[in-house]
Design a protein around this motif. Structure first.
Motif, mmCIF file in Angstrom:
data_model
loop_
_atom_site.group_PDB
_atom_site.id
_atom_site.type_symbol
_atom_site.label_atom_id
_atom_site.label_comp_id
_atom_site.label_asym_id
_atom_site.label_seq_id
_atom_site.Cartn_x
_atom_site.Cartn_y
_atom_site.Cartn_z
ATOM 1 N N THR A 2 0.841 -1.184 0.000
ATOM 2 C CA THR A 2 0.000 0.000 0.000
ATOM 3 C C THR A 2 0.880 1.238 0.000
ATOM 4 O O THR A 2 1.805 1.353 0.799
ATOM 5 N N MET A 3 0.566 2.155 -0.885
ATOM 6 C CA MET A 3 1.307 3.411 -0.929
ATOM 7 C C MET A 3 0.612 4.408 -0.009
ATOM 8 O O MET A 3 -0.615 4.487 0.026
ATOM 9 N N THR A 4 1.386 5.186 0.731
ATOM 10 C CA THR A 4 0.825 6.222 1.587
ATOM 11 C C THR A 4 1.433 7.560 1.201
ATOM 12 O O THR A 4 2.476 7.620 0.573
ATOM 13 N N THR A 5 0.757 8.616 1.592
ATOM 14 C CA THR A 5 1.246 9.959 1.341
ATOM 15 C C THR A 5 2.421 10.242 2.268
ATOM 16 O O THR A 5 2.503 9.684 3.359
ATOM 17 N N VAL A 6 3.304 11.133 1.838
ATOM 18 C CA VAL A 6 4.453 11.515 2.665
ATOM 19 C C VAL A 6 3.959 11.962 4.036
ATOM 20 O O VAL A 6 3.009 12.732 4.147
ATOM 21 N N GLY A 7 4.572 11.483 5.094
ATOM 22 C CA GLY A 7 4.195 11.842 6.450
ATOM 23 C C GLY A 7 3.225 10.867 7.088
ATOM 24 O O GLY A 7 2.998 10.921 8.278
ATOM 25 N N GLN A 8 2.651 9.966 6.301
ATOM 26 C CA GLN A 8 1.746 8.980 6.867
ATOM 27 C C GLN A 8 2.533 7.740 7.274
ATOM 28 O O GLN A 8 3.523 7.399 6.644
ATOM 29 N N THR A 9 2.060 7.084 8.328
ATOM 30 C CA THR A 9 2.729 5.895 8.836
ATOM 31 C C THR A 9 1.731 4.756 8.974
ATOM 32 O O THR A 9 0.681 4.924 9.599
ATOM 33 N N VAL A 10 2.056 3.603 8.389
ATOM 34 C CA VAL A 10 1.260 2.402 8.619
ATOM 35 C C VAL A 10 1.640 1.882 9.999
ATOM 36 O O VAL A 10 2.807 1.600 10.258
ATOM 37 N N VAL A 11 0.645 1.779 10.888
ATOM 38 C CA VAL A 11 0.930 1.403 12.277
ATOM 39 C C VAL A 11 0.692 -0.083 12.527
ATOM 40 O O VAL A 11 1.511 -0.746 13.151
ATOM 41 N N CYS A 12 -0.432 -0.602 12.053
ATOM 42 C CA CYS A 12 -0.754 -2.000 12.290
ATOM 43 C C CYS A 12 -1.915 -2.409 11.396
ATOM 44 O O CYS A 12 -2.545 -1.564 10.760
ATOM 45 N N ALA A 13 -2.218 -3.682 11.410
ATOM 46 C CA ALA A 13 -3.413 -4.168 10.714
ATOM 47 C C ALA A 13 -4.650 -3.786 11.518
ATOM 48 O O ALA A 13 -4.628 -3.816 12.759
ATOM 49 N N PHE A 14 -5.714 -3.427 10.828
ATOM 50 C CA PHE A 14 -6.974 -3.085 11.492
ATOM 51 C C PHE A 14 -7.428 -4.216 12.401
ATOM 52 O O PHE A 14 -7.864 -3.993 13.529
ATOM 53 N N GLU A 15 -7.320 -5.444 11.942
ATOM 54 C CA GLU A 15 -7.774 -6.600 12.724
ATOM 55 C C GLU A 15 -6.966 -6.803 14.007
ATOM 56 O O GLU A 15 -7.418 -7.507 14.912
ATOM 57 N N ALA A 16 -5.789 -6.191 14.107
ATOM 58 C CA ALA A 16 -4.984 -6.303 15.327
ATOM 59 C C ALA A 16 -5.572 -5.457 16.461
ATOM 60 O O ALA A 16 -5.245 -5.683 17.630
ATOM 61 N N LEU A 17 -6.419 -4.494 16.113
ATOM 62 C CA LEU A 17 -7.057 -3.651 17.129
ATOM 63 C C LEU A 17 -8.342 -4.323 17.600
ATOM 64 O O LEU A 17 -9.221 -4.621 16.805
ATOM 65 N N LEU A 18 -8.440 -4.548 18.881
ATOM 66 C CA LEU A 18 -9.652 -5.148 19.444
ATOM 67 C C LEU A 18 -10.688 -4.058 19.707
ATOM 68 O O LEU A 18 -10.334 -2.971 20.176
ATOM 69 N N PRO A 19 -11.966 -4.327 19.423
ATOM 70 C CA PRO A 19 -12.999 -3.328 19.693
ATOM 71 C C PRO A 19 -13.026 -2.931 21.171
ATOM 72 O O PRO A 19 -12.865 -3.777 22.054
ATOM 73 N N GLU A 20 -13.192 -1.625 21.402
ATOM 74 C CA GLU A 20 -13.305 -1.056 22.744
ATOM 75 C C GLU A 20 -12.013 -1.168 23.558
ATOM 76 O O GLU A 20 -12.052 -1.109 24.791
ATOM 77 N N ARG A 21 -10.901 -1.330 22.884
ATOM 78 C CA ARG A 21 -9.595 -1.404 23.549
ATOM 79 C C ARG A 21 -8.641 -0.424 22.899
ATOM 80 O O ARG A 21 -8.798 -0.066 21.743
ATOM 81 N N GLY A 22 -7.620 -0.032 23.620
ATOM 82 C CA GLY A 22 -6.598 0.847 23.082
ATOM 83 C C GLY A 22 -5.253 0.156 23.024
ATOM 84 O O GLY A 22 -5.012 -0.821 23.726
ATOM 85 N N VAL A 23 -4.397 0.676 22.141
ATOM 86 C CA VAL A 23 -3.010 0.220 22.062
ATOM 87 C C VAL A 23 -2.130 1.448 21.880
ATOM 88 O O VAL A 23 -2.561 2.455 21.322
ATOM 89 N N ALA A 24 -0.912 1.349 22.357
ATOM 90 C CA ALA A 24 0.051 2.443 22.199
ATOM 91 C C ALA A 24 0.957 2.152 21.015
ATOM 92 O O ALA A 24 1.234 0.994 20.699
#
Length: 114
Positions: A2-24
């Motif tokens: 996936t190409m992103t615009t300059v300054g954008q960062t791919v952080v993780c897969a969407f599925e790695a985020l659990l609903p109603e939870r946070g990650v740093a």
């Protein structure tokens, strides 16, 4: 890839985020907190609690006040609007917010001040 615009960062897969939870995540020298809500919206705010100075917002309690998605600090329980970063308990205090989107199943943050 996936190409992103300059300054954008791919952080993780969407599925790695659990609903109603946070990650740093660390972007440059800045800690952010990512949240996925029950309706699959994703938000990115600063991870540092402005009242205690601790980097703990990602461990906060996700909820809502009316239709406002929120996170409550795990330290002193102040509640913040995930969309704007504004503290709902003290309007003079806010968290930084970062633009975030899901692109091809990946969570992309930025550009921001990190």
């Amino acid at each position: 890839m996936t190409m992103t615009t300059v300054g954008q960062t791919v952080v993780c897969a969407f599925e790695a985020l659990l609903p109603e939870r946070g990650v740093a995540a660390l972007l440059g020298d800045v800690q952010i907190a990512l949240f996925r809500t029950h309706d699959d919206e994703v938000f990115a705010i600063g991870n540092q609690d402005p009242f205690s100075g601790a980097n703990v917002m990602s461990r906060g309690i996700v909820g809502s006040r009316g239709d406002v998605p929120t996170v409550a600090s795990p330290m002193f329980k102040q509640v913040f609007d995930l969309r704007t970063g504004a503290c709902l308990d003290d309007p003079e205090v806010s968290l930084p917010v970062y633009p975030v989107e899901v692109v091809d199943g990946q969570v992309v943050v930025g550009p921001g001040d990190y």
